[in-house]
Every structure is written in C-alpha cells, then in structure tokens.
Write a protein that holds these residues in place. Sequence first.
Motif, PDB file in Angstrom:
ATOM      1  N   SER A  16      32.759 -10.257  12.558  1.00  0.00           N
ATOM      2  CA  SER A  16      32.401  -9.434  12.323  1.00  0.00           C
ATOM      3  C   SER A  16      30.748  -9.008  12.151  1.00  0.00           C
ATOM      4  O   SER A  16      29.648  -8.600  12.170  1.00  0.00           O
ATOM      5  N   THR A  17      30.272 -10.473  11.835  1.00  0.00           N
ATOM      6  CA  THR A  17      29.073 -11.208  11.891  1.00  0.00           C
ATOM      7  C   THR A  17      28.407 -10.293  13.639  1.00  0.00           C
ATOM      8  O   THR A  17      27.468  -8.954  13.261  1.00  0.00           O
ATOM      9  N   LEU A  18      29.037 -10.290  14.655  1.00  0.00           N
ATOM     10  CA  LEU A  18      28.224  -9.259  15.485  1.00  0.00           C
ATOM     11  C   LEU A  18      28.328  -8.536  15.897  1.00  0.00           C
ATOM     12  O   LEU A  18      27.607  -7.427  16.006  1.00  0.00           O
ATOM     13  N   HIS A  19      29.907  -7.728  14.850  1.00  0.00           N
ATOM     14  CA  HIS A  19      29.627  -6.270  14.169  1.00  0.00           C
ATOM     15  C   HIS A  19      28.357  -5.653  13.231  1.00  0.00           C
ATOM     16  O   HIS A  19      27.778  -4.330  14.517  1.00  0.00           O
ATOM     17  N   TYR A  20      28.372  -6.674  12.829  1.00  0.00           N
ATOM     18  CA  TYR A  20      27.282  -6.127  11.361  1.00  0.00           C
ATOM     19  C   TYR A  20      25.956  -6.690  12.336  1.00  0.00           C
ATOM     20  O   TYR A  20      25.110  -5.167  12.171  1.00  0.00           O
ATOM     21  N   TRP A  21      25.554  -7.335  13.425  1.00  0.00           N
ATOM     22  CA  TRP A  21      24.183  -7.217  13.955  1.00  0.00           C
ATOM     23  C   TRP A  21      23.910  -6.059  14.858  1.00  0.00           C
ATOM     24  O   TRP A  21      22.843  -5.232  14.889  1.00  0.00           O
ATOM     25  N   GLU A  22      25.354  -6.014  15.413  1.00  0.00           N
ATOM     26  CA  GLU A  22      25.128  -4.586  16.222  1.00  0.00           C
ATOM     27  C   GLU A  22      24.910  -2.970  15.365  1.00  0.00           C
ATOM     28  O   GLU A  22      24.055  -2.200  15.542  1.00  0.00           O
ATOM     29  N   ARG A  23      25.874  -2.839  14.449  1.00  0.00           N
ATOM     30  CA  ARG A  23      24.776  -1.570  13.169  1.00  0.00           C
ATOM     31  C   ARG A  23      23.907  -2.146  12.465  1.00  0.00           C
ATOM     32  O   ARG A  23      23.216  -0.288  12.468  1.00  0.00           O
ATOM     33  N   ARG A  24      23.492  -3.059  12.759  1.00  0.00           N
ATOM     34  CA  ARG A  24      22.230  -3.180  11.993  1.00  0.00           C
ATOM     35  C   ARG A  24      20.728  -2.652  13.787  1.00  0.00           C
ATOM     36  O   ARG A  24      19.582  -2.715  13.068  1.00  0.00           O
ATOM     37  N   GLY A  25      21.127  -2.863  14.803  1.00  0.00           N
ATOM     38  CA  GLY A  25      20.371  -2.531  15.971  1.00  0.00           C
ATOM     39  C   GLY A  25      19.574  -3.594  16.213  1.00  0.00           C
ATOM     40  O   GLY A  25      19.167  -3.544  17.117  1.00  0.00           O
ATOM     41  N   LEU A  26      20.635  -4.829  16.214  1.00  0.00           N
ATOM     42  CA  LEU A  26      19.820  -5.866  16.652  1.00  0.00           C
ATOM     43  C   LEU A  26      21.057  -6.215  18.094  1.00  0.00           C
ATOM     44  O   LEU A  26      20.407  -6.982  18.729  1.00  0.00           O
ATOM     45  N   LEU A  27      21.863  -5.709  18.180  1.00  0.00           N
ATOM     46  CA  LEU A  27      22.318  -6.485  19.967  1.00  0.00           C
ATOM     47  C   LEU A  27      22.052  -4.332  19.565  1.00  0.00           C
ATOM     48  O   LEU A  27      23.260  -3.802  19.394  1.00  0.00           O
ATOM     49  N   THR A  28      23.362  -4.343  21.313  1.00  0.00           N
ATOM     50  CA  THR A  28      23.517  -3.761  22.014  1.00  0.00           C
ATOM     51  C   THR A  28      24.590  -3.652  23.017  1.00  0.00           C
ATOM     52  O   THR A  28      23.828  -3.849  24.502  1.00  0.00           O
TER      53      THR A  28
ATOM     54  N   ALA B 212      21.998 -15.819  20.797  1.00  0.00           N
ATOM     55  CA  ALA B 212      21.929 -17.553  20.493  1.00  0.00           C
ATOM     56  C   ALA B 212      19.968 -17.436  19.537  1.00  0.00           C
ATOM     57  O   ALA B 212      19.835 -18.149  18.701  1.00  0.00           O
ATOM     58  N   LEU B 213      19.261 -16.387  20.187  1.00  0.00           N
ATOM     59  CA  LEU B 213      18.206 -16.103  18.998  1.00  0.00           C
ATOM     60  C   LEU B 213      18.563 -15.936  17.554  1.00  0.00           C
ATOM     61  O   LEU B 213      17.563 -16.649  16.520  1.00  0.00           O
ATOM     62  N   ILE B 214      18.812 -15.069  17.306  1.00  0.00           N
ATOM     63  CA  ILE B 214      18.947 -14.191  16.140  1.00  0.00           C
ATOM     64  C   ILE B 214      20.013 -15.990  15.351  1.00  0.00           C
ATOM     65  O   ILE B 214      19.559 -16.436  13.894  1.00  0.00           O
ATOM     66  N   ARG B 215      20.898 -15.939  16.110  1.00  0.00           N
ATOM     67  CA  ARG B 215      21.812 -17.270  14.832  1.00  0.00           C
ATOM     68  C   ARG B 215      20.802 -18.136  15.346  1.00  0.00           C
ATOM     69  O   ARG B 215      20.734 -19.094  13.461  1.00  0.00           O
ATOM     70  N   LEU B 216      19.717 -18.682  15.986  1.00  0.00           N
ATOM     71  CA  LEU B 216      18.849 -20.125  15.496  1.00  0.00           C
ATOM     72  C   LEU B 216      17.591 -19.079  14.449  1.00  0.00           C
ATOM     73  O   LEU B 216      17.426 -20.363  13.954  1.00  0.00           O
ATOM     74  N   TRP B 217      17.356 -18.211  15.158  1.00  0.00           N
ATOM     75  CA  TRP B 217      16.722 -18.016  13.991  1.00  0.00           C
ATOM     76  C   TRP B 217      17.496 -17.937  12.467  1.00  0.00           C
ATOM     77  O   TRP B 217      16.713 -18.074  11.230  1.00  0.00           O
ATOM     78  N   ARG B 218      18.068 -17.530  11.908  1.00  0.00           N
ATOM     79  CA  ARG B 218      19.117 -17.606  10.704  1.00  0.00           C
ATOM     80  C   ARG B 218      19.372 -18.936  10.466  1.00  0.00           C
ATOM     81  O   ARG B 218      19.312 -19.307   9.471  1.00  0.00           O
ATOM     82  N   VAL B 219      19.517 -19.744  11.402  1.00  0.00           N
ATOM     83  CA  VAL B 219      20.342 -21.113  10.511  1.00  0.00           C
ATOM     84  C   VAL B 219      18.722 -22.075  10.711  1.00  0.00           C
ATOM     85  O   VAL B 219      18.674 -22.991   9.569  1.00  0.00           O
ATOM     86  N   THR B 220      18.125 -22.509  11.971  1.00  0.00           N
ATOM     87  CA  THR B 220      17.091 -22.769  11.436  1.00  0.00           C
ATOM     88  C   THR B 220      15.717 -22.718  10.827  1.00  0.00           C
ATOM     89  O   THR B 220      15.394 -23.072  10.413  1.00  0.00           O
ATOM     90  N   GLY B 221      15.384 -21.364  11.173  1.00  0.00           N
ATOM     91  CA  GLY B 221      14.126 -21.039  11.004  1.00  0.00           C
ATOM     92  C   GLY B 221      14.117 -19.712   9.664  1.00  0.00           C
ATOM     93  O   GLY B 221      13.468 -19.957   9.238  1.00  0.00           O
ATOM     94  N   GLN B 222      15.534 -19.531   8.835  1.00  0.00           N
ATOM     95  CA  GLN B 222      15.636 -18.797   8.160  1.00  0.00           C
ATOM     96  C   GLN B 222      15.034 -18.140   7.641  1.00  0.00           C
ATOM     97  O   GLN B 222      14.320 -18.027   7.153  1.00  0.00           O
ATOM     98  N   LEU B 223      14.770 -16.701   9.222  1.00  0.00           N
ATOM     99  CA  LEU B 223      13.728 -15.476   8.474  1.00  0.00           C
ATOM    100  C   LEU B 223      15.609 -14.662   8.244  1.00  0.00           C
ATOM    101  O   LEU B 223      16.777 -15.344   8.730  1.00  0.00           O
ATOM    102  N   SER B 224      15.032 -13.519   7.540  1.00  0.00           N
ATOM    103  CA  SER B 224      16.091 -12.929   7.185  1.00  0.00           C
ATOM    104  C   SER B 224      16.083 -11.413   8.177  1.00  0.00           C
ATOM    105  O   SER B 224      15.781 -11.407   9.768  1.00  0.00           O
ATOM    106  N   LEU B 225      17.155 -10.924   8.268  1.00  0.00           N
ATOM    107  CA  LEU B 225      17.893 -10.214   8.928  1.00  0.00           C
ATOM    108  C   LEU B 225      16.590  -9.155   9.658  1.00  0.00           C
ATOM    109  O   LEU B 225      16.241  -8.251  10.499  1.00  0.00           O
ATOM    110  N   ASP B 226      16.088  -8.132   8.418  1.00  0.00           N
ATOM    111  CA  ASP B 226      14.832  -7.289   8.152  1.00  0.00           C
ATOM    112  C   ASP B 226      13.818  -7.761   9.565  1.00  0.00           C
ATOM    113  O   ASP B 226      13.277  -7.774  10.349  1.00  0.00           O
ATOM    114  N   GLU B 227      13.098  -9.611   9.472  1.00  0.00           N
ATOM    115  CA  GLU B 227      12.717 -10.026   9.711  1.00  0.00           C
ATOM    116  C   GLU B 227      12.823 -10.598  11.736  1.00  0.00           C
ATOM    117  O   GLU B 227      11.811 -10.754  12.337  1.00  0.00           O
ATOM    118  N   ILE B 228      14.400 -10.650  11.555  1.00  0.00           N
ATOM    119  CA  ILE B 228      14.581 -10.561  12.803  1.00  0.00           C
ATOM    120  C   ILE B 228      14.542  -9.565  13.282  1.00  0.00           C
ATOM    121  O   ILE B 228      14.050  -9.188  14.277  1.00  0.00           O
TER     122      ILE B 228
END
Length: 137
Positions: free
Chosen positions: A19-31, A50-66
């Motif tokens: 569901s996370t991958l689906h959500y990231w796709e809906r947000r336009g992060l993945l194709t 891998a980059l999105i996951r890294l930024w979410r987990v370790t970089g603490q970036l929001s999806l908008d920032e990503i």
Amino acid sequence: MDDLVSIRCVADHFELPVSTLHYWERRGLLTPHRRSGRRYYDADQLYRIALIRLWRVTGQLSLDEIAGALSGVATRTPADDWRETVTARIAVIEDRLAQLDTARRYLRGLLDCPRDGALDRCEGFRAQVTLPAAEPR
C-alpha cells in the motif's frame, strides 16, 4: 522491459507495505511499468524507491519535500534543486540534535538527585532552573 521486479518482491525487499508503494505512485513519486494490470519496477524506479525510503527513515523528509527534491533530480532545473531541500533538512536535524544533547545532559544531571527525595526538591534540579523574579509589592 525484461529486468522488471514485481511489486511484491519490491515490497518484501524494502520492507514496505504494498500500500505504501501504491500511495507513493498516487503521489507521483513512482512510475511503475504495467503488465496485465500488475505493477513492475525497473532499476531506475528501484533506486528511486531506495532513496525515498532512505529519506523517510533516516533523513526524516516529508513526502512533499521528497517530491520537490525528486522533481529537481528528474528535471535538473535550478528552481527544483534538491540540494536546497537536503541543506534545509540538515539544519533541522542539527537543531534537533542540539535539543537532544541538552535533554541528555539535563536528564543525566537528574540522576545525581537523591532517590529518597522529591525531584522538585533536588538541589541539582533547582540549580538548573531559572525562576522569574518576584514582583515588588
């Protein structure tokens, strides 16, 4: 499109819910690529995940920032420079680290207080607190 990986394999590998991958796709992060209605990812998309996951987990970036950072990576335009996002996040993290360091020092100081007394009466605690001045009568 021979080197495609199924969404289930990707989710398992990166320890993400599908569901996370689906959500990231809906947000336009993945194709993802589609085959018979199923999602598959190529190497570029896998690195993006891998980059999105890294930024979410370790970089603490929001999806908008990503999303903003990734649009700069994709377009390579100065207006969408991902370095600005990363630099801003580093500043936030450094502020947070300073706050955590202060909290750690403060809590370690509390450990010196006697066990049998109330914490608000502890000399060490009282020495760390600044009280407001009394108003004249």
